[in-house]
Design an enzyme around this catalytic site. Structure first.
Site, PDB file in Angstrom:
ATOM      1  N   TRP A  39       0.817  -1.222   0.000  1.00 36.15           N
ATOM      2  CA  TRP A  39       0.000   0.000   0.000  1.00 36.15           C
ATOM      3  C   TRP A  39       0.847   1.267   0.000  1.00 36.15           C
ATOM      4  O   TRP A  39       0.319   2.361  -0.191  1.00 36.15           O
ATOM      5  CB  TRP A  39      -0.971   0.001   1.176  1.00 36.15           C
ATOM      6  CG  TRP A  39      -0.343  -0.241   2.516  1.00 36.15           C
ATOM      7  CD1 TRP A  39       0.201   0.687   3.353  1.00 36.15           C
ATOM      8  CD2 TRP A  39      -0.201  -1.509   3.184  1.00 36.15           C
ATOM      9  NE1 TRP A  39       0.666   0.092   4.498  1.00 36.15           N
ATOM     10  CE2 TRP A  39       0.427  -1.260   4.425  1.00 36.15           C
ATOM     11  CE3 TRP A  39      -0.566  -2.809   2.856  1.00 36.15           C
ATOM     12  CZ2 TRP A  39       0.715  -2.275   5.332  1.00 36.15           C
ATOM     13  CZ3 TRP A  39      -0.279  -3.821   3.756  1.00 36.15           C
ATOM     14  CH2 TRP A  39       0.352  -3.558   4.978  1.00 36.15           C
ATOM     15  N   ARG A  40       2.157   1.125   0.207  1.00 40.30           N
ATOM     16  CA  ARG A  40       3.025   2.291   0.106  1.00 40.30           C
ATOM     17  C   ARG A  40       3.560   2.486  -1.310  1.00 40.30           C
ATOM     18  O   ARG A  40       4.257   3.466  -1.577  1.00 40.30           O
ATOM     19  CB  ARG A  40       4.195   2.171   1.090  1.00 40.30           C
ATOM     20  CG  ARG A  40       3.770   2.248   2.551  1.00 40.30           C
ATOM     21  CD  ARG A  40       4.967   2.363   3.464  1.00 40.30           C
ATOM     22  NE  ARG A  40       4.561   2.532   4.856  1.00 40.30           N
ATOM     23  CZ  ARG A  40       5.400   2.796   5.847  1.00 40.30           C
ATOM     24  NH1 ARG A  40       6.700   2.913   5.600  1.00 40.30           N
ATOM     25  NH2 ARG A  40       4.957   2.932   7.090  1.00 40.30           N
ATOM     26  N   GLU A  52      -5.842   1.714   5.102  1.00 41.01           N
ATOM     27  CA  GLU A  52      -6.068   2.418   6.358  1.00 41.01           C
ATOM     28  C   GLU A  52      -7.142   1.720   7.194  1.00 41.01           C
ATOM     29  O   GLU A  52      -7.016   1.595   8.415  1.00 41.01           O
ATOM     30  CB  GLU A  52      -6.478   3.873   6.090  1.00 41.01           C
ATOM     31  CG  GLU A  52      -5.356   4.766   5.596  1.00 41.01           C
ATOM     32  CD  GLU A  52      -4.258   4.927   6.627  1.00 41.01           C
ATOM     33  OE1 GLU A  52      -4.553   5.313   7.776  1.00 41.01           O
ATOM     34  OE2 GLU A  52      -3.089   4.649   6.296  1.00 41.01           O
ATOM     35  N   THR A  58      -5.256  -3.818  13.823  1.00 35.90           N
ATOM     36  CA  THR A  58      -4.803  -5.078  13.232  1.00 35.90           C
ATOM     37  C   THR A  58      -3.313  -4.994  12.938  1.00 35.90           C
ATOM     38  O   THR A  58      -2.840  -3.991  12.389  1.00 35.90           O
ATOM     39  CB  THR A  58      -5.575  -5.383  11.930  1.00 35.90           C
ATOM     40  OG1 THR A  58      -6.980  -5.393  12.213  1.00 35.90           O
ATOM     41  CG2 THR A  58      -5.177  -6.727  11.357  1.00 35.90           C
ATOM     42  N   GLY A  96     -10.767  -9.919  11.173  1.00 36.96           N
ATOM     43  CA  GLY A  96     -11.402  -9.501  12.413  1.00 36.96           C
ATOM     44  C   GLY A  96     -12.124  -8.168  12.290  1.00 36.96           C
ATOM     45  O   GLY A  96     -12.031  -7.475  11.288  1.00 36.96           O
ATOM     46  N   TYR A  97     -12.855  -7.831  13.356  1.00 35.58           N
ATOM     47  CA  TYR A  97     -13.613  -6.575  13.411  1.00 35.58           C
ATOM     48  C   TYR A  97     -14.428  -6.395  12.121  1.00 35.58           C
ATOM     49  O   TYR A  97     -14.192  -5.484  11.323  1.00 35.58           O
ATOM     50  CB  TYR A  97     -12.689  -5.388  13.637  1.00 35.58           C
ATOM     51  CG  TYR A  97     -11.979  -5.413  14.962  1.00 35.58           C
ATOM     52  CD1 TYR A  97     -12.616  -5.017  16.134  1.00 35.58           C
ATOM     53  CD2 TYR A  97     -10.653  -5.861  15.048  1.00 35.58           C
ATOM     54  CE1 TYR A  97     -11.962  -5.053  17.362  1.00 35.58           C
ATOM     55  CE2 TYR A  97      -9.992  -5.905  16.273  1.00 35.58           C
ATOM     56  CZ  TYR A  97     -10.660  -5.507  17.416  1.00 35.58           C
ATOM     57  OH  TYR A  97     -10.013  -5.551  18.624  1.00 35.58           O
TER      58      TYR A  97
END
Length: 290
Positions: A39-40, A52, A58, A96-97
């Site tokens: 992602w960079r 993001e 995480t 998760g989440y």
């Protein structure tokens, strides 16, 4: 927590000289501490936003395993917006989440419908999107658009506490944010772009956590994450997984599969219905919402 153990809430100040030293330390470390992630290597606002959201609460190495697969499956806001919810949730499993996933899905739908698939640029517009708060908006503005932004997350907080208030307890995010905002102005005055600066902040903070007791624990807002095993969060994840794998089951069916009491399964499934994850059919079976 007893009264004498509570972290005191006071405003903390800093000098221009101390701030300049902090900026120097961060910039001097950037070449040695830089971490290369997929992602960079992009400035695409959608890909930055996905990273993001995935990185919230995480570990980075877990996100590495999911990010590229996600982008391959859902390469744009429009692609994600038009996907079936069951496919979106399936692709997220293991991160998760799950609320983040649903918020990202709804965010993509709004960007697709309201902004014709183009990510808005202003903080106000970004924060109006589902699941996007000031920190995520600042990350998108910095990393996608190279806009000076007060980007505050755990690694950034670590840097500020370590550099400006190494002995202080109960430092508020209001104080930390003021320092982050001042640092952004200082960096801009030196002609250094926001993207480079914020990556350097994140990398320096990640390194600090490895070599010093986590300074973030001295934040007024630091909380220890509750245990996952046996938690309601685990039950939500397990039951959602069951509905994904075997749609059309009853609460009793899923309770048996997860080894939960039926009333617990019914309660958790009801919350998943209310939040838009699953649907309860007239015959009292459950499927993933459309």
């Amino acid at each position: 927590m007893t009264k004498d153990k509570k972290k005191k809430s006071i405003e903390h100040t800093f000098s221009e000289a101390a701030l300049a030293v902090m900026v120097d330390h961060v910039l001097d470390s950037r070449a040695d501490l830089y971490r290369d992630f997929a992602w960079r290597r992009t400035q695409d606002p959608y890909e930055v936003l996905v990273s993001e959201v995935m990185l919230q609460q995480t570990q980075t190495q877990r996100v590495v395993r999911y990010f590229e697969r996600w982008i391959e499956k859902f390469p744009t806001f429009d692609a994600l917006a038009s996907a079936a919810q069951v496919d979106v949730l399936e692709a997220w499993q293991g991160l998760g989440y799950n609320r983040r996933c649903l918020a990202l899905y709804r965010c993509a739908q709004e960007v697709s419908e309201k902004y014709h698939g183009e990510c808005p640029r202003s903080e106000e517009e970004l924060c109006s999107l589902p699941g996007i708060g000031p920190a995520t908006a600042a990350g998108v503005r910095a990393f996608a658009f190279n806009e000076p932004s007060a980007y505050l997350e755990t690694n950034v907080r670590t840097v500020v506490l370590h550099e400006l208030w190494p002995e202080e307890e109960g430092v508020s995010d209001r104080s930390v944010l003021a320092a982050v905002q001042a640092a952004a102005v200082e960096v801009e005055s030196r002609g250094i772009d926001a993207r480079l600066w914020n990556y350097a902040l994140l990398d320096y903070g990640a390194w600090l956590k490895k070599v010093f007791p986590n300074p973030s624990r001295r934040s007024k807002h630091h909380t220890k994450q509750s245990a996952y095993e046996g938690s309601r969060r685990q039950k939500r994840a397990s039951l959602l997984r069951q509905v994904l794998d075997s749609p059309g089951g009853t609460a009793a069916h899923y309770a048996k599969a997860c080894k939960y009491e039926v009333d617990i399964a019914e309660d958790v499934l009801s919350s998943l219905v209310e939040e838009g994850f699953v649907c309860r059919e007239e015959n009292e079976t459950y499927t993933i919402a459309h």
